[in-house]
Scaffold this motif. Sequence first.
Motif, PDB file in Angstrom:
ATOM      1  N   ILE A  46       0.557  -1.037   0.015  1.00  0.00           N
ATOM      2  CA  ILE A  46      -0.062  -0.117   0.196  1.00  0.00           C
ATOM      3  C   ILE A  46       0.814   1.241  -0.018  1.00  0.00           C
ATOM      4  O   ILE A  46       0.689   2.228  -0.668  1.00  0.00           O
ATOM      5  CB  ILE A  46      -0.953   0.053   1.295  1.00  0.00           C
ATOM      6  CG1 ILE A  46      -2.055  -1.071   1.022  1.00  0.00           C
ATOM      7  CG2 ILE A  46      -1.814   1.430   1.367  1.00  0.00           C
ATOM      8  CD1 ILE A  46      -2.838  -1.204   2.072  1.00  0.00           C
ATOM      9  N   GLU A  47       2.015   1.154   0.897  1.00  0.00           N
ATOM     10  CA  GLU A  47       2.919   2.415   0.809  1.00  0.00           C
ATOM     11  C   GLU A  47       3.536   2.579  -0.603  1.00  0.00           C
ATOM     12  O   GLU A  47       3.691   3.714  -0.872  1.00  0.00           O
ATOM     13  CB  GLU A  47       3.789   1.992   1.995  1.00  0.00           C
ATOM     14  CG  GLU A  47       4.494   3.389   2.500  1.00  0.00           C
ATOM     15  CD  GLU A  47       5.490   2.723   3.520  1.00  0.00           C
ATOM     16  OE1 GLU A  47       6.602   3.583   3.701  1.00  0.00           O
ATOM     17  OE2 GLU A  47       4.909   2.190   4.318  1.00  0.00           O
ATOM     18  N   HIS A  48       3.813   1.272  -1.170  1.00  0.00           N
ATOM     19  CA  HIS A  48       4.611   1.632  -2.279  1.00  0.00           C
ATOM     20  C   HIS A  48       3.802   2.014  -3.569  1.00  0.00           C
ATOM     21  O   HIS A  48       4.082   2.994  -4.307  1.00  0.00           O
ATOM     22  CB  HIS A  48       5.046   0.263  -2.608  1.00  0.00           C
ATOM     23  CG  HIS A  48       6.099   0.225  -3.880  1.00  0.00           C
ATOM     24  ND1 HIS A  48       7.437   0.764  -3.851  1.00  0.00           N
ATOM     25  CD2 HIS A  48       5.791  -0.165  -5.183  1.00  0.00           C
ATOM     26  CE1 HIS A  48       8.007   0.466  -4.984  1.00  0.00           C
ATOM     27  NE2 HIS A  48       7.101   0.031  -6.001  1.00  0.00           N
ATOM     28  N   PHE A  49       2.579   1.391  -3.696  1.00  0.00           N
ATOM     29  CA  PHE A  49       1.792   1.870  -4.894  1.00  0.00           C
ATOM     30  C   PHE A  49       0.385   2.744  -4.757  1.00  0.00           C
ATOM     31  O   PHE A  49      -0.069   3.326  -5.569  1.00  0.00           O
ATOM     32  CB  PHE A  49       1.047   0.465  -5.364  1.00  0.00           C
ATOM     33  CG  PHE A  49       2.025  -0.520  -6.087  1.00  0.00           C
ATOM     34  CD1 PHE A  49       2.866  -0.358  -7.104  1.00  0.00           C
ATOM     35  CD2 PHE A  49       2.425  -1.849  -5.213  1.00  0.00           C
ATOM     36  CE1 PHE A  49       3.547  -1.158  -7.663  1.00  0.00           C
ATOM     37  CE2 PHE A  49       3.124  -2.743  -5.700  1.00  0.00           C
ATOM     38  CZ  PHE A  49       3.838  -2.407  -7.077  1.00  0.00           C
ATOM     39  N   GLY A  50       0.148   2.797  -3.194  1.00  0.00           N
ATOM     40  CA  GLY A  50      -0.916   3.501  -2.933  1.00  0.00           C
ATOM     41  C   GLY A  50      -2.357   2.651  -3.420  1.00  0.00           C
ATOM     42  O   GLY A  50      -2.185   1.750  -4.018  1.00  0.00           O
ATOM     43  N   ASN A  51      -3.283   2.958  -2.474  1.00  0.00           N
ATOM     44  CA  ASN A  51      -4.453   2.160  -2.483  1.00  0.00           C
ATOM     45  C   ASN A  51      -5.325   2.049  -4.105  1.00  0.00           C
ATOM     46  O   ASN A  51      -5.217   0.734  -4.578  1.00  0.00           O
ATOM     47  CB  ASN A  51      -5.623   2.869  -1.827  1.00  0.00           C
ATOM     48  CG  ASN A  51      -5.702   2.696  -0.531  1.00  0.00           C
ATOM     49  OD1 ASN A  51      -4.627   2.214   0.092  1.00  0.00           O
ATOM     50  ND2 ASN A  51      -6.727   3.259   0.205  1.00  0.00           N
ATOM     51  N   GLU A  52      -5.256   3.162  -4.763  1.00  0.00           N
ATOM     52  CA  GLU A  52      -5.967   2.927  -6.336  1.00  0.00           C
ATOM     53  C   GLU A  52      -5.113   2.257  -7.185  1.00  0.00           C
ATOM     54  O   GLU A  52      -5.529   1.139  -7.958  1.00  0.00           O
ATOM     55  CB  GLU A  52      -6.265   4.146  -6.817  1.00  0.00           C
ATOM     56  CG  GLU A  52      -7.012   5.179  -5.911  1.00  0.00           C
ATOM     57  CD  GLU A  52      -8.585   4.432  -5.764  1.00  0.00           C
ATOM     58  OE1 GLU A  52      -9.224   3.779  -6.801  1.00  0.00           O
ATOM     59  OE2 GLU A  52      -8.839   4.626  -4.599  1.00  0.00           O
ATOM     60  N   LYS A  53      -3.739   2.757  -7.171  1.00  0.00           N
ATOM     61  CA  LYS A  53      -2.832   1.676  -8.040  1.00  0.00           C
ATOM     62  C   LYS A  53      -2.828   0.289  -7.687  1.00  0.00           C
ATOM     63  O   LYS A  53      -2.670  -0.716  -8.515  1.00  0.00           O
ATOM     64  CB  LYS A  53      -1.247   2.386  -7.924  1.00  0.00           C
ATOM     65  CG  LYS A  53      -0.546   1.753  -8.977  1.00  0.00           C
ATOM     66  CD  LYS A  53      -0.374   2.608 -10.302  1.00  0.00           C
ATOM     67  CE  LYS A  53       0.378   2.123 -11.305  1.00  0.00           C
ATOM     68  NZ  LYS A  53       1.215   1.395 -11.452  1.00  0.00           N
ATOM     69  N   LEU A  54      -2.786  -0.071  -6.311  1.00  0.00           N
ATOM     70  CA  LEU A  54      -2.506  -1.481  -6.143  1.00  0.00           C
ATOM     71  C   LEU A  54      -4.019  -2.210  -6.604  1.00  0.00           C
ATOM     72  O   LEU A  54      -3.825  -3.311  -6.834  1.00  0.00           O
ATOM     73  CB  LEU A  54      -2.485  -1.626  -4.613  1.00  0.00           C
ATOM     74  CG  LEU A  54      -2.306  -2.923  -3.906  1.00  0.00           C
ATOM     75  CD1 LEU A  54      -1.267  -3.747  -4.629  1.00  0.00           C
ATOM     76  CD2 LEU A  54      -1.946  -2.827  -2.471  1.00  0.00           C
ATOM     77  N   ILE A  55      -5.128  -1.492  -6.311  1.00  0.00           N
ATOM     78  CA  ILE A  55      -6.388  -2.377  -6.773  1.00  0.00           C
ATOM     79  C   ILE A  55      -6.231  -2.374  -8.238  1.00  0.00           C
ATOM     80  O   ILE A  55      -6.754  -3.598  -8.629  1.00  0.00           O
ATOM     81  CB  ILE A  55      -7.479  -1.505  -6.276  1.00  0.00           C
ATOM     82  CG1 ILE A  55      -7.820  -1.502  -4.826  1.00  0.00           C
ATOM     83  CG2 ILE A  55      -8.675  -1.888  -7.025  1.00  0.00           C
ATOM     84  CD1 ILE A  55      -8.786  -0.450  -4.445  1.00  0.00           C
ATOM     85  N   ASP A  56      -5.764  -1.583  -8.898  1.00  0.00           N
ATOM     86  CA  ASP A  56      -5.562  -1.666 -10.431  1.00  0.00           C
ATOM     87  C   ASP A  56      -4.573  -2.851 -10.878  1.00  0.00           C
ATOM     88  O   ASP A  56      -5.025  -3.307 -11.698  1.00  0.00           O
ATOM     89  CB  ASP A  56      -5.250  -0.340 -11.066  1.00  0.00           C
ATOM     90  CG  ASP A  56      -5.331  -0.412 -12.536  1.00  0.00           C
ATOM     91  OD1 ASP A  56      -6.197  -0.695 -13.126  1.00  0.00           O
ATOM     92  OD2 ASP A  56      -4.073  -0.049 -13.044  1.00  0.00           O
ATOM     93  N   ILE A  57      -3.598  -3.176 -10.096  1.00  0.00           N
ATOM     94  CA  ILE A  57      -2.391  -3.944 -10.374  1.00  0.00           C
ATOM     95  C   ILE A  57      -3.220  -5.228 -10.064  1.00  0.00           C
ATOM     96  O   ILE A  57      -2.992  -6.270 -10.837  1.00  0.00           O
ATOM     97  CB  ILE A  57      -1.289  -3.806  -9.500  1.00  0.00           C
ATOM     98  CG1 ILE A  57      -0.615  -2.671 -10.101  1.00  0.00           C
ATOM     99  CG2 ILE A  57      -0.461  -5.026  -9.411  1.00  0.00           C
ATOM    100  CD1 ILE A  57       0.657  -2.111  -9.227  1.00  0.00           C
TER     101      ILE A  57
END
Length: 745
Positions: A95-106
Motif C-alpha cells: 500500500i505504501e509503495h503503490f497507493g490504494n488505487e494503483k494497487l487495486i488496479d494492479i
Amino acid sequence: MSETLIGQIDKILFEDDAFFIAVLKSGEKVSGSYHESEIKHIKGSAITLGGYWEEHKKYGKTFKFESIKVNQNQLFFFLNKIVKGFTKKLSAELIEHFGNEKLIDILDNDIEKLLEFKGIKEKRLKKIQTSWKKFRSMRKLGEFLSPYDVSQALLTTIATAMKDVDEPCTKIKDNPYILTSINSIGFKRADELALKMGVEPENDNRISSAMDYVLMNYCEQQGNSCVAKEILFKELNELLAFVDKEYLYEAALVERVAEQSIVLMKNNRVSPARLYDSEKFLYDNFKERAKKDSGGFVKNLDEFLADKELKLGEQQKEAVAKINNGASILFLVGYAGTGKSTTSKTILDLLNTRYDNKEIMTCALSGIASQRIADTTGYESATIQSLLVKFEEKDHFPFSVVLIDEASMINSSLFARLVRKISNKAVLIVVGDDAQLPPIGAGNVLSDVLTLELAPTVKLTKIYRQSEEQAITLIANDIRKGAVPEYRSKYDDFEFIEVNIQNYYSLKNQLSQQELHDLRENNATQIVTQIVHKVVDSIEKARLRLKNKEIKEYLNYFQVITPMKGGTLGSNNLNKVLQEYFNPNPKKCVKKGGGEFRLMDKVVHTKNENMTSWSSDGFKDGDDSNQRRIFNGMSGLLFKIDEDEEQVFVFYPNEDVVVVYDYEELKSHLMLSYALTIHKVQGMEYDIVVIPMSFSHYIMHNTKLIYTAVTRAKHKCILIGESGAFESACKKFDVTKRDTVLLEL
C-alpha cells in the motif's frame, strides 16, 4: 433519523451467519449484519456505524446499525484479514509503495507486476490471484445481495461458485434461478431470494426451475427415470403452494418438450431427455446384441471344462454353454456365494481361446471391486471411470470382450456411457447381484433387464460354502429370501451380540414419550460401547497395516456400517467416537463445522466432481497436477495438512490418486469414514464389518439393505444390538419399485 456511532469492537456477544451483537471498547452495545468477511475479522477494528438506538429485550440499550464501515485503511484490512497470501507486513509495504488505487488496479489487471516485489513468488502470486478474484466478486455480490437478507455462508457459496462468471450480479438479477445450478443451493433457497427480489409467483423461469427441481428430486434422488404427469403436477402444487394452476405446468411442459429437454412418453409419463436417451439406447442396444451370433468357441465344451481345475455346477455350466453356443451378450446374475467369480473366470478362459489377453477387459464401478475381479479371474481390470477417461477421444474401446462386474450398482446414465463405448462386435458379459441395493442415481438397469428378459440370462442360486463354520453367505441368503437366519449359533465368520431393552413391549405402553426416548438413547449408548469393544480388539492389527504403509489394507480392514447418518448410532456420531480410538493424538488437525479432520484420518469423498489431483508417483515426483473426476464414495487417507496454504491432501489407494482440498471444501467434499452408511459401501469389501441393529433405524430396514451390509464382510461380520430389530428387518421386503423408462418401453 439516522445517527452515527464511532468506536472500536471489543467483544462479540452473539453471532449467527452475518448477524452479530457486540460491545464497543466504550461499553456501548451494537447489533446488525456484516457481509464482507467473517465477523471475527473485525474484532478489534475501529468502525463507523449508521443507525439508531433501540431497546433489546436481552441486551438492553443497543445501537442497531444499517451501515458499517471499517475505519482503518480498508484495503489494508481486506488484504490482511481476508485475501489469502498477504501478511500484515506485505500488505503495509504494498500500500505504501503503490497507493490504494494503483494497487487495486494492479490486483485487477496486472497482477504479474507483484512478482517484482520482494517476498512474492509464483506460488504465492497464484494464491493471491485466486483469493483476490473471489474477494472482488464477493464484495460486489455482497453489496448487491445484502438488501435481501443473504447469510454470510450463502454469500460465500455463491461468490465461490461464480468467481469466473462475468457480471454475476446482472446474471442473477435477470434470472435468480440460475443459482440452482450451484451445488448445495436448491430450488427452495433460490426461490426465497427470487421472491424477495420481486419475481412474480407465476414467472416462467420460476415454473420451469420448479419443474426441474421436482424432476431432479424424483429421478436422481429417488432413483426413478420417469414420472407420471399427475405426480409431477401434484408435487409442483405442493412446492409452489398453487391450486388449479395445471395450465401453467402444461405450458411449461410443452415448451420443454419442444426444446427437447424433456420427453413425453405414452401413458402420460415424463422423463428428463438425458435419462430417456440413456435407457432407450440401452433397450435397443441389448436387444440388438441379443440377436448376434459370435459363432461359438470350442467344439467339445465338456472336454474343455474337464481340463480346468475349477469344477462347475449345473447352473454355472449353463452360463458357459450359452457363450459357447454363440451368445454375444450374457447377463450372469448370482447371489453371494453362488460362484459368480468362478463362472466369470471360466467364461473368460473360453473366450481366451479365440481372443488374446489384451483384447479382454473386465471393469467395475469401485476400485476395490475392479481389483477383486482382476485377482479372481486373472484378466486385466479397471474402474469404469478410468476406462471412460482413457478412451475419451476414441469411438470405441479396443476390446473384443468386456465383462462388467457389480452391475446392480450402475445407474442408467453411466451404464449407457459405458455400453456406447463397447464395440457392437464385442462379446459383453454383465455380472451382478440383484438382491443388493439398487444404484445411487436414476434407473435400475440390471433388475429391469431381468424383468423384461431383454438378453440371454443365467441366474446362479446354488450356494457353495467353504466349511460348516462359514456362515456369511448362508445368513445373507436367508435374509434375501425374507427368512430369519440361525443367527445365534456359533460361527467363525459371523457373530450377533445382543443389546436388548428388557420387557420393551410392556414398557412401551407404560412409559411417557420422554421416558421411552431416554430408554432408547440408553440402549443406543450401550450398543456404541459394544462397538468400541470390537474396535479395541482390532486396533492393533489395523495400526500395523498403517505402520507398514499398507494403506489399502488399513482402509479396508475394519469398517462400521450403519443405515443412517443421524442419531447416536448414525455415521456422524459414530465417526466422532471412533476417531478418538483410531486417531487420538494427531500431529495436526483442521477444525471444520463442529468436527475436525486429523492427519492420518480415514475419509471418504462425498461428491462427483472434477478435482485437482496427481497419480501417487506423480505426486512424489512433484509433477504438475491435473483435473480428474473424483467419485462419491471413494475411500482414502488424509496424509498431509499444509497449514500455510490451508490445504489437505488425501491418498485414494484403490484408484491410485492423490487429491488436494482447500479448507473451504472440507465440509462439502469430505467426511470421516470410520463409520459409513450402507449406501456408501456398495461394491466395497472389508475384512471385518460391524453393524449396529436398532429399532431407531427401523424406517430404513429391509432385506436388500441388510443383505448388502452383511455381504460387505470378507472374514467376519458382527451385528450388535436388538435381536427384534434384526428379525423384523429380515422379514421386511424392499417394496420401493422404481419408475423407469426401460419398463415403460
